[in-house]
Write a protein that holds these residues in place. Structure first.
Motif, PDB file in Angstrom:
ATOM      1  N   TYR A 148      21.021 118.735 136.913  1.00 58.62           N
ATOM      2  CA  TYR A 148      21.129 119.119 138.323  1.00 58.62           C
ATOM      3  C   TYR A 148      19.744 119.517 138.837  1.00 58.62           C
ATOM      4  O   TYR A 148      19.105 120.407 138.294  1.00 58.62           O
ATOM      5  N   ARG A 149      19.306 118.842 139.908  1.00 54.95           N
ATOM      6  CA  ARG A 149      18.017 119.153 140.531  1.00 54.95           C
ATOM      7  C   ARG A 149      18.241 119.629 141.962  1.00 54.95           C
ATOM      8  O   ARG A 149      19.020 119.030 142.706  1.00 54.95           O
ATOM      9  N   ARG A 150      17.534 120.689 142.329  1.00 56.50           N
ATOM     10  CA  ARG A 150      17.578 121.127 143.720  1.00 56.50           C
ATOM     11  C   ARG A 150      16.185 121.485 144.193  1.00 56.50           C
ATOM     12  O   ARG A 150      15.487 122.292 143.571  1.00 56.50           O
ATOM     13  N   LYS A 159       9.045 122.587 148.614  1.00 56.46           N
ATOM     14  CA  LYS A 159       8.197 123.728 148.270  1.00 56.46           C
ATOM     15  C   LYS A 159       8.583 124.401 146.952  1.00 56.46           C
ATOM     16  O   LYS A 159       7.835 125.224 146.438  1.00 56.46           O
ATOM     17  N   PHE A 160       9.750 124.038 146.411  1.00 52.35           N
ATOM     18  CA  PHE A 160      10.219 124.693 145.192  1.00 52.35           C
ATOM     19  C   PHE A 160      11.308 123.825 144.579  1.00 52.35           C
ATOM     20  O   PHE A 160      12.159 123.289 145.290  1.00 52.35           O
ATOM     21  N   LEU A 161      11.276 123.667 143.247  1.00 52.79           N
ATOM     22  CA  LEU A 161      12.261 122.842 142.557  1.00 52.79           C
ATOM     23  C   LEU A 161      12.843 123.601 141.373  1.00 52.79           C
ATOM     24  O   LEU A 161      12.114 124.250 140.626  1.00 52.79           O
ATOM     25  N   VAL A 162      14.151 123.484 141.201  1.00 51.53           N
ATOM     26  CA  VAL A 162      14.833 124.017 140.028  1.00 51.53           C
ATOM     27  C   VAL A 162      15.578 122.874 139.363  1.00 51.53           C
ATOM     28  O   VAL A 162      16.249 122.078 140.036  1.00 51.53           O
ATOM     29  N   GLU A 163      15.470 122.780 138.024  1.00 53.72           N
ATOM     30  CA  GLU A 163      16.230 121.805 137.252  1.00 53.72           C
ATOM     31  C   GLU A 163      17.086 122.552 136.236  1.00 53.72           C
ATOM     32  O   GLU A 163      16.581 123.409 135.513  1.00 53.72           O
ATOM     33  N   HIS A 164      18.357 122.202 136.186  1.00 53.39           N
ATOM     34  CA  HIS A 164      19.265 122.782 135.200  1.00 53.39           C
ATOM     35  C   HIS A 164      19.955 121.673 134.418  1.00 53.39           C
ATOM     36  O   HIS A 164      20.462 120.706 135.008  1.00 53.39           O
ATOM     37  N   TYR A 165      19.975 121.816 133.089  1.00 52.92           N
ATOM     38  CA  TYR A 165      20.830 120.988 132.260  1.00 52.92           C
ATOM     39  C   TYR A 165      22.109 121.785 132.085  1.00 52.92           C
ATOM     40  O   TYR A 165      22.093 122.925 131.625  1.00 52.92           O
ATOM     41  N   MET A 166      23.233 121.176 132.476  1.00 50.11           N
ATOM     42  CA  MET A 166      24.477 121.922 132.563  1.00 50.11           C
ATOM     43  C   MET A 166      25.613 121.238 131.805  1.00 50.11           C
ATOM     44  O   MET A 166      25.594 120.021 131.609  1.00 50.11           O
ATOM     45  N   LYS A 167      26.575 122.051 131.415  1.00 52.28           N
ATOM     46  CA  LYS A 167      27.826 121.559 130.867  1.00 52.28           C
ATOM     47  C   LYS A 167      28.936 122.024 131.806  1.00 52.28           C
ATOM     48  O   LYS A 167      29.003 123.203 132.161  1.00 52.28           O
TER      49      LYS A 167
END
Length: 399
Positions: A148-150, A159-167
């Motif tokens: 998941y990328r936002r 201006k800002f990115l978060v990446e989560h590997y999720m289950k």
């Protein structure tokens, strides 16, 4: 149908994992499969489903037709199944694909002309497809592994990115919510925001709520019509669009025989949801992206404007861009290992998950989409520093 488709200012010096990896038979016995899906006119085909037949292993191509799969050596004798809306499905063995000099799979366009006599009213197909949603999708408990990328957008720039590997423990789109969520790994870019706009909960909750299959809607409130026809994996597919007013729409790609919904497009956050079949022919989410098409104005706090000086704006236009890749599917309950995560009620950027560089270094990252390339470029331009380097310096390292 064819788809053509502040850090540096303060003197802080910051010195995709996946770019281009040729396949290799490594000591870890991993087959790295990457290639491009094109049509007969050499145009790339987006959102193509590539699956290892008889398994739950698969992926989707990017807007540029590129794809990547990490397989075990045991899959050398397996067969890749390749299918896309509007094209004839094809298969190729893993061994034959690896032997190709140019790793390109060509799909032939399947021109479909449907007699209007065959077609029932457009709203009938929508009603019937929603009625059969539970039987046409994986409705038993299953586990999705996803990236998941936002990206937080201010005045049109990331201006800002978060990446989560999720289950995610789910029962499919016929249910209104997912059962359980775990943020297993995460990383962040440098934060160049001045408005610090936040969501009230993790972005995946908004993905669920913005999906018209889950959220539900009043079919009678929309004016439905057939806007086109195509096909998928041997089945004729109708493109049915419903409009409510000038800008509010729902668009469904519905199998004329099975009433499977293969793709959903909606004006809500300009979202797209792509579904593909498992080995039993049941559909599950494969890819999703959305981007606010109507940024909203957010006033800056007084202390922020003071720090910025006399030329500080009173407000900025804020939005989010989001992308989800489903990387794996598990249906065996014995293998559905998931830990309930307590941070889903907070903004994605505030979730407390440590950065594990070893995980991301070995992660089988999907190819960069156009959607993501734009975000990466804008984030790099903010600092003059590649995104990978920002991850290393801005994320909290696992101890």
């Amino acid at each position: 149908m064819r788809y053509k488709s502040m850090l540096s200012a303060r003197g802080v010096t910051l010195l995709m994992f996946f770019i281009s990896i040729p396949f290799s038979y490594s000591q870890a016995k991993v087959l790295e499969i990457e290639g491009v899906i094109k049509d007969e006119f050499d145009y790339p085909i987006p959102y193509v489903a590539i699956n290892v037949k008889g398994t739950y292993i698969g992926t989707s191509s990017t807007e540029e037709g590129t794809f990547y799969l990490a397989l075990s050596a045991e899959n050398l004798a397996s067969t890749l199944s390749v299918s896309s809306l509007g094209y004839e499905s094809t298969t190729i063995s893993v061994k034959d694909f690896l032997a190709l000099e140019n790793k390109v799979i060509v799909l032939k366009e399947n021109v479909t002309t449907l007699s209007e006599i065959q077609i029932k009213s457009p709203d009938y197909y929508v009603k019937e497809s929603l009625k059969r949603l539970k039987s046409n999708t994986i409705s038993d408990t299953h586990l999705l592994k996803l990236l998941y990328r936002r990206a937080s957008i201010e005045d049109g720039t990331a201006k800002f990115l978060v990446e989560h590997y999720m289950k995610v423990l789910d029962k499919g789109p016929s249910t209104s919510t997912v059962k359980k969520i775990e943020v297993a790994e995460g990383r962040k870019s440098a934060d160049y925001r001045i408005a610090k706009d936040k969501q009230h909960s993790h972005a995946i909750n908004y993905m669920v709520n913005h999906n018209p299959l889950r959220r539900g809607f009043a079919i009678k409130d929309f004016n439905w019509k057939k806007t086109g026809d195509t096909n998928y994996d041997g089945e004729d597919v109708l493109i049915i669009e419903g409009r409510k007013g000038k800008h509010n729409f729902r668009r469904f790609y519905i199998g004329i025989d099975t009433y499977r919904i293969y793709k959903v497009e909606t004006s809500v956050s300009n979202a797209v949801f792509i579904y593909k079949k498992n080995k039993e022919g049941k559909l599950y989410l494969s890819y999703h992206n959305r981007a606010w098409n109507k940024p909203r104005e957010q006033k800056l706090e007084e202390h922020t404007r003071k720090i910025m000086g006399k030329n500080a704006p009173e407000s900025v236009m804020v939005a989010f861009r989001q992308e989800v890749y489903v990387l794996g599917l598990e249906t065996d309950k014995k293998n559905m290992n998931i830990k309930a995560f307590g941070g889903i009620g907070s903004d994605m950027g505030d979730v407390k998950v440590r950065y594990n560089p070893n995980f991301w270094r070995n992660f089988s990252m999907p190819p960069d989409t156009k959607f993501f390339k734009k975000i990466k470029k804008e984030l790099k331009d903010n600092f003059g520093v590649p995104l990978e380097t920002q991850f290393q310096f801005a994320s909290k390292t696992l101890k």
